[in-house]
Scaffold this motif. Sequence first.
Motif, short mmCIF file in Angstrom:
data_model
loop_
_atom_site.label_atom_id
_atom_site.label_comp_id
_atom_site.label_asym_id
_atom_site.label_seq_id
_atom_site.Cartn_x
_atom_site.Cartn_y
_atom_site.Cartn_z
N UNK A 110 3.00 30.34 -54.23
CA UNK A 110 1.87 29.45 -53.92
C UNK A 110 0.92 29.34 -55.12
N UNK A 111 0.57 30.47 -55.71
CA UNK A 111 -0.38 30.46 -56.83
C UNK A 111 0.13 29.68 -58.02
N UNK A 112 1.40 29.85 -58.37
CA UNK A 112 1.92 29.17 -59.56
C UNK A 112 2.10 27.68 -59.32
N UNK A 113 2.45 27.30 -58.11
CA UNK A 113 2.55 25.87 -57.82
C UNK A 113 1.15 25.25 -57.90
N UNK A 114 0.17 25.93 -57.38
CA UNK A 114 -1.21 25.42 -57.46
C UNK A 114 -1.72 25.36 -58.90
N UNK A 115 -1.13 26.14 -59.77
CA UNK A 115 -1.56 26.11 -61.18
C UNK A 115 -0.88 25.00 -61.97
#
Length: 129
Positions: free
Chosen positions: A89-94
Amino acid sequence: CMVLSIEAKQQAPGRWEVYTDCGRERSGVDAIEWARRGVELGAGEVLVTSIDREGTRKGFDTELTRAVAEAVPVPVIASGGGGGDEHLRDVVRSGADAVAIADALHYERTTLPAVRSAARSDGIAMREV
């Protein structure tokens, strides 16, 4: 498409160098500049692996991913450091358009259906297989 694969190691805040030979040899090339140049040369996607995070299961390098995604107009695939659903989730949001997963699957800590389900639960659009 042709995918440019970059192995990057952080040298200073906001600065990564491209490494070769499975992350063992310094190139002296700035990773963000190499991503831009690779796209100019025809790369249709960029796979960026954080050497610092590879195999740690501590999460993807979201700062590196964001920097590459902001620098190029093509899809960016994040690699290196995934250890849990929140990391995806975090890397997609980045800014990652896709995520490469190896360790978690090789060591059977998760399955692709479980990853897909978690991603969908987090509102991440997934291509149907």
